[in-house]
Design an enzyme around this catalytic site. Structure first.
Site, short mmCIF file in Angstrom:
data_model
loop_
_atom_site.label_atom_id
_atom_site.label_comp_id
_atom_site.label_asym_id
_atom_site.label_seq_id
_atom_site.Cartn_x
_atom_site.Cartn_y
_atom_site.Cartn_z
N LYS A 113 46.09 38.01 62.56
CA LYS A 113 46.62 39.36 62.80
C LYS A 113 47.52 39.80 61.65
O LYS A 113 47.37 40.91 61.14
CB LYS A 113 47.43 39.35 64.11
CG LYS A 113 48.29 40.59 64.29
CD LYS A 113 49.05 40.58 65.61
CE LYS A 113 50.36 39.83 65.60
NZ LYS A 113 51.50 40.56 65.02
N ASN A 114 48.45 38.92 61.26
CA ASN A 114 49.46 39.35 60.30
C ASN A 114 48.95 39.41 58.86
O ASN A 114 49.67 39.86 57.97
CB ASN A 114 50.71 38.47 60.41
CG ASN A 114 51.45 38.75 61.72
OD1 ASN A 114 51.17 39.73 62.40
ND2 ASN A 114 52.37 37.86 62.08
N CYS A 158 63.35 46.37 68.69
CA CYS A 158 62.21 45.62 69.19
C CYS A 158 62.73 44.56 70.14
O CYS A 158 63.90 44.17 70.06
CB CYS A 158 61.51 45.00 67.98
SG CYS A 158 60.31 43.75 68.32
N ARG A 170 65.40 44.42 63.86
CA ARG A 170 64.34 44.58 62.88
C ARG A 170 64.38 45.87 62.07
O ARG A 170 63.44 46.68 62.11
CB ARG A 170 62.97 44.42 63.57
CG ARG A 170 62.82 43.11 64.30
CD ARG A 170 61.48 42.94 64.92
NE ARG A 170 60.44 42.62 63.96
CZ ARG A 170 59.17 42.44 64.28
NH1 ARG A 170 58.80 42.54 65.54
NH2 ARG A 170 58.27 42.15 63.37
N ASP A 175 57.11 32.44 64.64
CA ASP A 175 56.00 32.83 65.52
C ASP A 175 55.40 31.65 66.29
O ASP A 175 54.50 31.84 67.11
CB ASP A 175 54.89 33.51 64.70
CG ASP A 175 55.31 34.89 64.22
OD1 ASP A 175 56.32 35.42 64.71
OD2 ASP A 175 54.62 35.43 63.33
N ARG A 233 47.73 42.05 72.17
CA ARG A 233 48.04 42.61 70.86
C ARG A 233 47.71 41.62 69.75
O ARG A 233 47.34 42.03 68.65
CB ARG A 233 49.54 42.94 70.77
CG ARG A 233 49.95 44.06 71.66
CD ARG A 233 51.37 44.41 71.42
NE ARG A 233 51.58 44.71 70.00
CZ ARG A 233 52.72 45.11 69.49
NH1 ARG A 233 53.77 45.26 70.27
NH2 ARG A 233 52.83 45.37 68.21
N1 EPU Z 1 64.91 42.43 57.99
C1 EPU Z 1 65.92 43.32 57.68
N2 EPU Z 1 65.60 44.42 56.92
C2 EPU Z 1 64.34 44.66 56.47
C3 EPU Z 1 63.32 43.75 56.78
C4 EPU Z 1 63.64 42.64 57.54
O1 EPU Z 1 67.06 43.16 58.08
O2 EPU Z 1 64.14 45.68 55.80
C5 EPU Z 1 65.22 41.22 58.79
C6 EPU Z 1 64.53 41.25 60.16
O3 EPU Z 1 65.28 41.99 61.11
C7 EPU Z 1 64.43 39.78 60.48
C8 EPU Z 1 64.20 39.14 59.10
O4 EPU Z 1 64.66 40.11 58.15
O5 EPU Z 1 65.63 39.32 61.02
C9 EPU Z 1 62.77 38.79 58.79
O6 EPU Z 1 61.92 39.86 59.16
P1 EPU Z 1 60.55 40.19 58.43
O7 EPU Z 1 60.67 41.49 57.74
O8 EPU Z 1 60.08 39.03 57.64
O9 EPU Z 1 59.59 40.39 59.69
P2 EPU Z 1 58.39 41.41 59.77
O10 EPU Z 1 57.79 41.55 58.43
O11 EPU Z 1 58.82 42.62 60.50
C10 EPU Z 1 56.49 39.66 60.15
C11 EPU Z 1 55.47 39.39 61.22
C12 EPU Z 1 56.16 38.86 62.46
C13 EPU Z 1 56.89 37.57 62.08
C14 EPU Z 1 57.87 37.85 60.94
C15 EPU Z 1 58.58 36.61 60.43
C16 EPU Z 1 53.75 41.00 60.69
C17 EPU Z 1 53.00 42.24 61.06
N3 EPU Z 1 54.73 40.62 61.50
O12 EPU Z 1 57.38 40.64 60.70
O13 EPU Z 1 55.15 38.56 63.41
O14 EPU Z 1 57.59 37.07 63.18
O15 EPU Z 1 57.18 38.46 59.84
O16 EPU Z 1 57.67 35.67 59.99
O17 EPU Z 1 53.42 40.36 59.72
C18 EPU Z 1 54.27 38.16 65.56
O18 EPU Z 1 53.15 38.07 65.03
O19 EPU Z 1 54.48 37.84 66.77
C19 EPU Z 1 55.38 38.67 64.76
C20 EPU Z 1 56.49 39.14 65.31
#
Ligand code: EPU
Length: 416
Positions: free
Chosen positions: A22-23, A116, A121, A304, A396
């Protein structure tokens, strides 16, 4: 609303084919906006989030031709540069259209994702990076409005490692003018999969798989063919299921090199693993050994997989401790697991699990995607019947989970 009814206590035996990740699929689909050529994608998982992303992309004018797990995208006639609130509120990954739209068309209007269930996030790092590349970004009426004549390459150091942040900035940088350096970049295999596909589209990226990506912008990208990487989280979820129930399963269409850390923990639990090519055989007898871990960015233990491993720990032969460092509220499965007889307490971002001899089925509520998977694992191991409510979360991100599990002997049915 659909529910899953699970009668626990059955050992799992047989083969399970793993779907595309998915990701990886979500950012890869967004890369369809970067070119007027055809993006010919295989191994695209059949998931609700993928359908949502395709709907969003179709609204922009991207042409989508789909035959099951084969999707062809064509972005020759993009007519709208907007990701509306109605779609973004159901799927945060919609933010991934921001970088590509801005890079190719000089404008994007994307609804700002709200909070979320697993944490606040924010997307401030995505915005900070694009601003550093010269974009003029305002937030108004709940929307991120970004504009630029042409993005300019620059050095960006994100405050933390962010997966979709890295992907968004990478997709912006490939069409920017000059060199962009992304420091503190995410190294997740899904980021690598996207980067490899961008290179096949004509992008110039060095340092793929490291925390420093160096991108030389090009004027245009062309279409390509790409098979989405196998889903390591789905694979680990089924391996946790057999760790909890016992049995003998073979996971096929997987990539063992991308989740070593989970395989090590499964071995520590007592699962006998045999790895051969893209197949993992997992045999388990008796109660698992407890494993303690702390989630971190790749190549550390993935957030995850946290809930699924905790589900196995609930019936382990001793106590364990799990610390979540990525998201501030990713323990909502704890109270639901306790409803099944688990003994878990939390203190801040650490959960202490006692390890009980058995779980007993009960009605439970899924709160997010991976929490849902942990409840399914617990239900499979529990005595009696477990009903998992709100499984739209599961749909999802898992491709027909109940079908895959019943094919290996689980007593699990979907109730409409
Ligand atoms: N963060 C910030 N500011 C930002 C971006 C991130 O503060 O601009 C913080 C987030 O709040 C979090 C940390 O940084 O505490 C890491 O977040 P990240 O941005 O890496 O998460 P994401 O990109 O929103 C993806 C996956 C998630 C997975 C995380 C961590 C996708 C579509 N989603 O989310 O997947 O948990 O990376 O590996 O790739 C899932 O599949 O169940 C899922 C939640």
């Amino acid at each position: 609303m659909d529910k899953l009814q699970i009668v626990g206590g059955k050992r799992l035996n047989g083969d399970i084919a793993i779907s595309g990740a998915k990701n990886a699929a979500l950012p890869i689909l967004c890369a369809g906006l970067l070119t007027s050529g055809d993006l010919d994608l295989t191994n695209v998982p059949r998931l609700h989030d993928v359908r949502t992303m395709l709907r969003l992309l179709e609204q922009t004018g991207l042409k989508v031709t789909q035959d099951d797990e084969h999707v062809v995208l064509n972005g020759a006639n993009i007519t709208s540069l907007e990701a509306p609130y109605e779609l973004v509120k159901t799927m945060r990954a919609s933010i991934l259209v921001l970088g590509p739209m801005l890079a190719r068309f000089g404008e994007a209007r994307v609804s700002l994702p709200g909070g979320c269930a697993i944490g606040s996030r924010p997307v401030d790092q995505h915005i900070k990076g694009l601003r550093a590349m010269g974009a003029d970004i305002t937030i108004e009426g709940g929307y991120i409005h970004a504009k630029c004549a042409k993005l300019q390459g620059t050095r960006i150091h994100t405050d933390m490692i962010t997966v979709t942040g890295t992907e968004n900035l990478l997709m912006a940088a490939v069409l920017a003018e000059g060199e962009t350096i992304l420091e503190n970049a995410a190294r997740e295999p899904e980021v690598v999969d996207l980067a490899n596909m961008l290179v096949a589209m004509g992008a110039k990226i060095d340092g793929i798989g490291t925390d420093r990506l160096v991108i030389q912008g090009v004027d245009a990208l062309h279409g390509t063919r790409h098979a989405v990487i196998s889903d390591r989280i789905e694979a680990a979820t089924f391996l946790c299921a057999v760790a909890a129930t016992g049995g003998d399963i073979r996971i096929t269409n997987t990539r063992t090199d991308i989740f070593d850390v989970a395989l090590d923990k499964l071995r520590e639990m007592g699962v006998q693993l045999t790895v051969e090519g893209d197949t993992i055989r997992a045999r388990m007898d008796g109660r698992p050994q407890p494993v303690s871990f702390r989630t971190t960015e790749y190549p550390g233990f993935p957030t995850d997989m946290q809930a699924q491993f905790m589900a196995v720990d609930t019936i382990a032969r001793g106590p364990s401790r799990v610390t979540e460092t990525i998201f501030e509220n990713r323990f909502m499965h704890v109270q639901e697991l306790n409803r099944l007889g688990a003994s878990i307490s939390t203190e801040g971002n650490t959960a202490f699990i006692e390890g009980v001899e058995r779980l007993v089925g009960a009605p439970v509520m899924a709160t997010d995607l991976r929490a849902s998977a942990s409840l399914v694992i617990a239900g499979l191991a529990a005595e009696g019947t477990t009903i998992v409510d709100r499984i739209y979360h599961l749909d999802r991100g898992y491709d027909r989970m109940e079908a895959k599990l019943s094919a290996v002997g689980a007593d699990i049915v979907r109730i409409k």
